[in-house]
Design an enzyme around this catalytic site. Structure first.
Site, PDB file in Angstrom:
ATOM      1  N   GLY A  20       0.812  -1.220   0.000  1.00 30.14           N
ATOM      2  CA  GLY A  20       0.000   0.000   0.000  1.00 30.14           C
ATOM      3  C   GLY A  20       0.840   1.261   0.000  1.00 30.14           C
ATOM      4  N   LEU A  21       1.928   1.271  -0.766  1.00 29.31           N
ATOM      5  CA  LEU A  21       2.875   2.394  -0.725  1.00 29.31           C
ATOM      6  C   LEU A  21       2.422   3.601  -1.538  1.00 29.31           C
ATOM      7  CD1 LEU A  21       6.204   0.383  -1.246  1.00 29.31           C
ATOM      8  CD2 LEU A  21       5.395   1.397   0.892  1.00 29.31           C
ATOM      9  N   PHE A  23      -0.126   6.183  -2.303  1.00 27.87           N
ATOM     10  CA  PHE A  23      -1.312   6.994  -2.010  1.00 27.87           C
ATOM     11  C   PHE A  23      -1.824   7.628  -3.302  1.00 27.87           C
ATOM     12  CE2 PHE A  23      -3.177  11.140  -0.622  1.00 27.87           C
ATOM     13  CZ  PHE A  23      -4.250  10.614   0.072  1.00 27.87           C
ATOM     14  N   GLY A  24      -3.127   7.495  -3.540  1.00 24.85           N
ATOM     15  CA  GLY A  24      -3.713   7.979  -4.786  1.00 24.85           C
ATOM     16  C   GLY A  24      -3.989   6.852  -5.766  1.00 24.85           C
ATOM     17  N   ASN A  25      -3.369   5.695  -5.511  1.00 19.69           N
ATOM     18  CA  ASN A  25      -3.573   4.483  -6.305  1.00 19.69           C
ATOM     19  C   ASN A  25      -4.438   3.560  -5.444  1.00 19.69           C
ATOM     20  OD1 ASN A  25      -3.304   1.824  -7.235  1.00 19.69           O
ATOM     21  ND2 ASN A  25      -1.188   2.088  -7.884  1.00 19.69           N
ATOM     22  N   ALA A  27      -6.087   0.721  -5.837  1.00 17.01           N
ATOM     23  CA  ALA A  27      -5.845  -0.728  -5.782  1.00 17.01           C
ATOM     24  C   ALA A  27      -4.680  -1.035  -4.851  1.00 17.01           C
ATOM     25  CB  ALA A  27      -5.565  -1.270  -7.180  1.00 17.01           C
ATOM     26  N   SER A  28      -3.645  -0.218  -4.917  1.00 19.66           N
ATOM     27  CA  SER A  28      -2.479  -0.401  -4.042  1.00 19.66           C
ATOM     28  C   SER A  28      -2.896  -0.320  -2.577  1.00 19.66           C
ATOM     29  CB  SER A  28      -1.426   0.665  -4.367  1.00 19.66           C
ATOM     30  OG  SER A  28      -0.451   0.745  -3.360  1.00 19.66           O
ATOM     31  N   GLU A 174       6.461  11.515 -14.380  1.00 18.80           N
ATOM     32  CA  GLU A 174       6.042  10.118 -14.254  1.00 18.80           C
ATOM     33  C   GLU A 174       6.202   9.332 -15.555  1.00 18.80           C
ATOM     34  OE1 GLU A 174       4.471   8.680 -11.180  1.00 18.80           O
ATOM     35  OE2 GLU A 174       5.540  10.394 -10.366  1.00 18.80           O
ATOM     36  N   HIS A 248      -2.378   8.374 -12.972  1.00 13.68           N
ATOM     37  CA  HIS A 248      -1.649   8.637 -14.217  1.00 13.68           C
ATOM     38  C   HIS A 248      -2.671   8.752 -15.348  1.00 13.68           C
ATOM     39  CE1 HIS A 248       1.961   6.395 -12.306  1.00 13.68           C
ATOM     40  NE2 HIS A 248       2.231   7.684 -12.317  1.00 13.68           N
ATOM     41  N   ASP A 250      -2.616   7.264 -18.087  1.00  9.41           N
ATOM     42  CA  ASP A 250      -2.893   5.980 -18.735  1.00  9.41           C
ATOM     43  C   ASP A 250      -3.913   5.136 -17.970  1.00  9.41           C
ATOM     44  OD1 ASP A 250      -1.372   4.912 -16.650  1.00  9.41           O
ATOM     45  OD2 ASP A 250       0.180   4.040 -17.924  1.00  9.41           O
ATOM     46  N   CYS A 365       0.518  -0.248 -17.865  1.00  6.09           N
ATOM     47  CA  CYS A 365       1.564   0.088 -16.884  1.00  6.09           C
ATOM     48  C   CYS A 365       2.814  -0.751 -17.105  1.00  6.09           C
ATOM     49  CB  CYS A 365       1.074  -0.171 -15.462  1.00  6.09           C
ATOM     50  SG  CYS A 365      -0.144   0.999 -14.869  1.00  6.09           S
TER      51      CYS A 365
END
EC number: 3.5.3.23
Length: 447
Positions: A20-21, A23-25, A27-28, A174, A248, A250, A365
């Site tokens: 979970g590194l 933040f903003g993603n 799924a992570s 990015e 991102h 994409d 990705c």
């Protein structure tokens, strides 16, 4: 001049885990602390590479990075032998161990931004390494990414690999995940669309999640890549979709040749951008997906737009999608309507990439698109090009070195570090890369 798009896919690393590194993603964050299967993750990625290569799409591989990355732990004040460093950080600050063990380099869409020779002032292919400044674990990638790209694109007559921009927030970059190229045939000059989330003096910003890419960075990358100024458009991503997990571009748009496939809410001032593209790109076609058919939330959860749009020789296109799209009734219904409609997309290819998807990385990705002429293709390190021999060798290599179960606690195991270094030593020989990893140049660190 004839040219082809070659997809360079990142090979998943041995320390692939869910921390979970990012933040903003979403799924992570959602899959934090889940048990991962690095062997399966690597094989899922390899299967996609091989299937696309077999279907006639040129395909190559970019290897993983050295993880856990001990030199950074030493920079953070942990001392002793490599084993002692691991033990100390696991006991005193385990979050740092997870960060320096991230397998995030597999998402090579963030490795660099590419300018094909047809678009550049000096007629070379340019690659600018991304600094990935917004996340600590990703900011560690740039130096090794640069070494790897220089080992793959090693003919300086044809390729220019540029170092990453300075590591400051103002220049957050990015890579290709925020970059699209539109035009006719790959070998013709194209229009490069750089997408950013924020710029100095512009108050139009997301409020919940960070905007990782700056306009200032995009402009600098365009300059470094020597893109003809007549062939560049800068556009802002809609801050509202960043706040819904579109970290991102994409994740909300994908381009190929004359087609831009995107959500209707992907960009700020979208109608103005599309009008500009219509005026500047011959035969431009926007396939805008209405929110009434696919919500932004569903686009993020299925990664509909984190797909690959690939051209066949006859001009038709294939959309490469994650399994999650087929499992979502609304998205799959839309995709079948898309196939029946009047556009170049004539086939859907679906892949199971769940191990990567659970960390927020879909088909797009995992790949870095590089347009190359025949002469440029011949100049690429041939050992990285996907074929039956390489596929079998990499599968055997994964079977030999990768674990089928990994938790955050396993990252402190010194044996994992040793396994990883031995594996990368073998891989760098298999791919004819030379000593691209710090541990190879330093004789294995201070173990």
């Amino acid at each position: 001049m004839n040219a082809w798009e070659v997809n360079f896919d990142g090979l998943v690393g041995l320390t692939h885990h869910y921390a979970g590194l990012s933040f903003g993603n979403e799924a992570s964050t959602r899959h934090r602390f889940q048990v991962s299967n690095p062997r399966l993750a690597a094989k899922q990625g390899l299967l996609k590479m091989k299937a696309l290569a077999d279907a006639g799409f040129p395909q190559a591989v970019i290897p993983p990075h050295e993880r856990p990355f001990i030199p950074v732990l030493r920079q953070l004040g942990f001392s002793g032998s490599d084993e002692q460093v691991l033990e100390k950080v696991a006991r005193q600050a385990p979050h740092w161990l997870s960060s320096v063990s991230s397998a995030s380099p597999m998402w090579v869409a963030n490795a660099a931004t590419i300018a094909p020779s047809a678009d550049t002032l000096d007629g070379k292919v340019h690659l600018t390494v991304a600094n990935l400044n917004n996340k600590f674990h990703r900011s560690l990638e740039a130096p090794v990414t640069e070494s790897l790209l220089k080992a793959i694109f090693n003919d300086e007559e044809k390729f220019s690999v540029h170092s990453a921009l300075p590591q400051v927030a103002l220049l957050g970059d990015e890579g290709a995940a925020n970059h699209n190229r539109l035009g006719g045939h790959y070998g013709e000059p194209g229009m490069q669309l750089f997408v950013y989330g924020r710029e100095e003096g512009n108050d139009t910003l997301p409020s919940r999640y960070p905007a990782r890419q700056t306009r200032e960075a995009s402009e600098a990358v365009a300059r470094l890549n020597q893109v003809n100024p007549q062939q560049v458009i800068f556009a802002q991503q809609n801050p509202d979709v960043i706040d819904q997990g579109v970290f991102h571009n994409d994740v909300i748009a994908v381009s190929n040749r004359q087609v831009l496939f995107c959500h209707q809410q992907a960009f700020a001032r979208q109608s103005q951008l599309l009008a500009n593209l219509r005026a500047r790109v011959n035969g431009f076609m926007a396939i805008e997906v209405p929110a009434t058919q696919v919500s932004v939330s569903d686009a993020v959860s299925t990664y509909l737009f984190n797909s690959q749009l690939l051209s066949r020789d006859d001009g038709s296109m294939v959309l490469v999608l994650p399994q999650e799209c087929r499992e979502h009734a609304g998205v799959w219904c839309y995709l079948n309507e898309l196939l029946a409609a009047d556009n170049p997309i004539s086939e859907l290819k679906v892949f199971d990439l769940r191990e990567s998807m659970a960390n927020g990385g879909g088909p797009a990705c995992l790949r870095l698109r590089v347009v190359l002429t025949q002469e440029e293709r011949r100049a690429v390190n041939p050992a990285v090009m996907m074929n039956d021999t390489l596929f079998n060798a990499l599968n055997d290599w994964v079977d030999r070195y990768y674990r089928d179960r990994l938790t955050a606690a396993d990252l402190a195991d010194p044996q994992l570090l040793r396994e990883g270094r031995e594996a990368l030593d073998v891989l760098s020989q298999l791919l004819n890369l030379g000593s691209v990893y710090p541990f190879q140049r330093e004789g294995g660190g201070n173990g």
